[in-house]
Design a protein around this motif. Sequence first.
Motif, PDB file in Angstrom:
ATOM      1  N   PRO A   1       0.817  -1.217   0.000  1.00  0.00           N
ATOM      2  CA  PRO A   1       0.000   0.000   0.000  1.00  0.00           C
ATOM      3  C   PRO A   1       0.843   1.256   0.000  1.00  0.00           C
ATOM      4  CG  PRO A   1      -0.307  -1.246   2.060  1.00  0.00           C
ATOM      5  CD  PRO A   1       0.657  -2.023   1.216  1.00  0.00           C
ATOM      6  N   LYS A   2       0.424   2.244  -0.766  1.00  0.00           N
ATOM      7  CA  LYS A   2       1.210   3.477  -0.911  1.00  0.00           C
ATOM      8  C   LYS A   2       0.389   4.697  -0.498  1.00  0.00           C
ATOM      9  CE  LYS A   2       4.839   1.758  -3.197  1.00  0.00           C
ATOM     10  NZ  LYS A   2       4.622   0.364  -2.820  1.00  0.00           N
ATOM     11  N   PHE A   3       1.081   5.679   0.046  1.00  0.00           N
ATOM     12  CA  PHE A   3       0.439   6.972   0.319  1.00  0.00           C
ATOM     13  C   PHE A   3       0.432   7.786  -0.971  1.00  0.00           C
ATOM     14  CE2 PHE A   3       0.218  11.401   1.287  1.00  0.00           C
ATOM     15  CZ  PHE A   3      -0.716  11.475   2.308  1.00  0.00           C
ATOM     16  N   GLY A   4      -0.777   8.149  -1.429  1.00  0.00           N
ATOM     17  CA  GLY A   4      -0.881   9.012  -2.602  1.00  0.00           C
ATOM     18  C   GLY A   4      -1.455  10.356  -2.201  1.00  0.00           C
ATOM     19  N   CYS A   5      -2.781  10.362  -1.984  1.00  0.00           N
ATOM     20  CA  CYS A   5      -3.462  11.617  -1.664  1.00  0.00           C
ATOM     21  C   CYS A   5      -3.768  11.762  -0.176  1.00  0.00           C
ATOM     22  CB  CYS A   5      -4.769  11.692  -2.449  1.00  0.00           C
ATOM     23  SG  CYS A   5      -5.904  10.357  -2.013  1.00  0.00           S
ATOM     24  N   GLY A   6      -3.964  10.624   0.502  1.00  0.00           N
ATOM     25  CA  GLY A   6      -4.364  10.667   1.910  1.00  0.00           C
ATOM     26  C   GLY A   6      -5.799  11.109   2.113  1.00  0.00           C
ATOM     27  N   LEU A   7      -6.578  11.157   1.028  1.00  0.00           N
ATOM     28  CA  LEU A   7      -7.939  11.700   1.078  1.00  0.00           C
ATOM     29  C   LEU A   7      -8.969  10.753   0.456  1.00  0.00           C
ATOM     30  CD1 LEU A   7      -7.006  15.307  -0.103  1.00  0.00           C
ATOM     31  CD2 LEU A   7      -7.679  14.650   2.215  1.00  0.00           C
TER      32      LEU A   7
ATOM     33  N   CYS B   1      -5.911   4.806   3.796  1.00  0.00           N
ATOM     34  CA  CYS B   1      -5.447   6.113   4.284  1.00  0.00           C
ATOM     35  C   CYS B   1      -6.486   6.808   5.147  1.00  0.00           C
ATOM     36  CB  CYS B   1      -5.052   7.019   3.118  1.00  0.00           C
ATOM     37  SG  CYS B   1      -6.419   7.486   2.026  1.00  0.00           S
ATOM     38  N   VAL B   2      -7.746   6.390   5.036  1.00  0.00           N
ATOM     39  CA  VAL B   2      -8.796   7.029   5.841  1.00  0.00           C
ATOM     40  C   VAL B   2      -9.505   6.023   6.754  1.00  0.00           C
ATOM     41  CG1 VAL B   2      -9.208   8.939   4.244  1.00  0.00           C
ATOM     42  CG2 VAL B   2     -10.456   6.790   3.936  1.00  0.00           C
ATOM     43  N   MET B   3      -8.902   4.841   6.930  1.00  0.00           N
ATOM     44  CA  MET B   3      -9.522   3.795   7.750  1.00  0.00           C
ATOM     45  C   MET B   3      -8.789   3.723   9.081  1.00  0.00           C
ATOM     46  SD  MET B   3     -11.665   1.128   7.789  1.00  0.00           S
ATOM     47  CE  MET B   3     -12.183   1.255   6.092  1.00  0.00           C
ATOM     48  N   PRO B   4      -9.444   4.154  10.181  1.00  0.00           N
ATOM     49  CA  PRO B   4      -8.751   4.078  11.472  1.00  0.00           C
ATOM     50  C   PRO B   4      -8.379   2.634  11.810  1.00  0.00           C
ATOM     51  CG  PRO B   4     -10.745   5.407  11.632  1.00  0.00           C
ATOM     52  CD  PRO B   4     -10.785   4.728  10.293  1.00  0.00           C
ATOM     53  N   THR B   5      -7.188   2.453  12.315  1.00  0.00           N
ATOM     54  CA  THR B   5      -6.718   1.098  12.636  1.00  0.00           C
ATOM     55  C   THR B   5      -7.678   0.399  13.595  1.00  0.00           C
ATOM     56  OG1 THR B   5      -4.433   1.783  12.285  1.00  0.00           O
ATOM     57  CG2 THR B   5      -4.787  -0.187  13.631  1.00  0.00           C
ATOM     58  N   SER B   6      -8.249   1.141  14.538  1.00  0.00           N
ATOM     59  CA  SER B   6      -9.122   0.522  15.547  1.00  0.00           C
ATOM     60  C   SER B   6     -10.341  -0.145  14.925  1.00  0.00           C
ATOM     61  CB  SER B   6      -9.588   1.578  16.550  1.00  0.00           C
ATOM     62  OG  SER B   6     -10.255   2.626  15.874  1.00  0.00           O
ATOM     63  N   THR B   7     -10.768   0.306  13.741  1.00  0.00           N
ATOM     64  CA  THR B   7     -11.999  -0.229  13.152  1.00  0.00           C
ATOM     65  C   THR B   7     -11.784  -1.554  12.418  1.00  0.00           C
ATOM     66  OG1 THR B   7     -11.739   0.973  11.072  1.00  0.00           O
ATOM     67  CG2 THR B   7     -12.939   2.089  12.838  1.00  0.00           C
ATOM     68  N   VAL B   8     -10.548  -1.961  12.232  1.00  0.00           N
ATOM     69  CA  VAL B   8     -10.309  -3.203  11.477  1.00  0.00           C
ATOM     70  C   VAL B   8      -9.672  -4.283  12.342  1.00  0.00           C
ATOM     71  CG1 VAL B   8     -10.190  -2.080   9.231  1.00  0.00           C
ATOM     72  CG2 VAL B   8      -8.102  -2.298  10.598  1.00  0.00           C
ATOM     73  N   ALA B   9      -9.728  -4.082  13.659  1.00  0.00           N
ATOM     74  CA  ALA B   9      -9.058  -5.022  14.564  1.00  0.00           C
ATOM     75  C   ALA B   9      -9.638  -6.426  14.481  1.00  0.00           C
ATOM     76  CB  ALA B   9      -9.123  -4.503  15.988  1.00  0.00           C
TER      77      ALA B   9
END
Length: 156
Positions: free
Chosen positions: A36-42, A60-68
């Motif tokens: 995975p790459k950082f492109g726009c962050g949006l 880039c917009v998915m909080p880590t806590s939501t995919v635990a």
Amino acid sequence: MPTYQLNIDGAIKSVDVPADQPLLYTLTDQLKMKGPKFGCGLAQCGSCTVIVNGNAVRSCVMPTSTVANSKIRTLDGLEKNGQLHPMQTAFVEEGAAQCGYCTNGWIMQSIALLENNPKASDDQIINGLSNVQCRCGTQIAILRAVKKARDQMAKA
Ligand code: FES
Ligand code: FES
């Protein structure tokens, strides 16, 4: 800082990160993953795409806590026993990359699309990938590769 157990490419990884840290940063900064790459962050370009519970998501917009408690798949885990995924093979065979920065997004979104709709028509593929960006203008070769992979995956 909270600890999260992430199921990534079939392996459990433990990370200590802020709850709202984007999954992309966790994958690249904490876990040193290369796909995975950082492109726009949006959530606009797709270069950070991973598959979560079968669907392409913009990490880039998915909080880590939501995919635990989710199954996360990444480009890094596609190769199995030295064999590339048919989508990767098709990209190589069709020369579907120039700088390659966007390739992660196209491959991961295409795999999710075809796993959810193995008989996707050419139009459904074009529409399903319309929100992935390539600034090098490689779209024609990319679409050729995705259609080739669709046909290969259907035979498997
Ligand atoms: S970096 Fe996530 S969509 Fe562009
Ligand atoms: S190959 Fe360079 S951005 Fe797509």
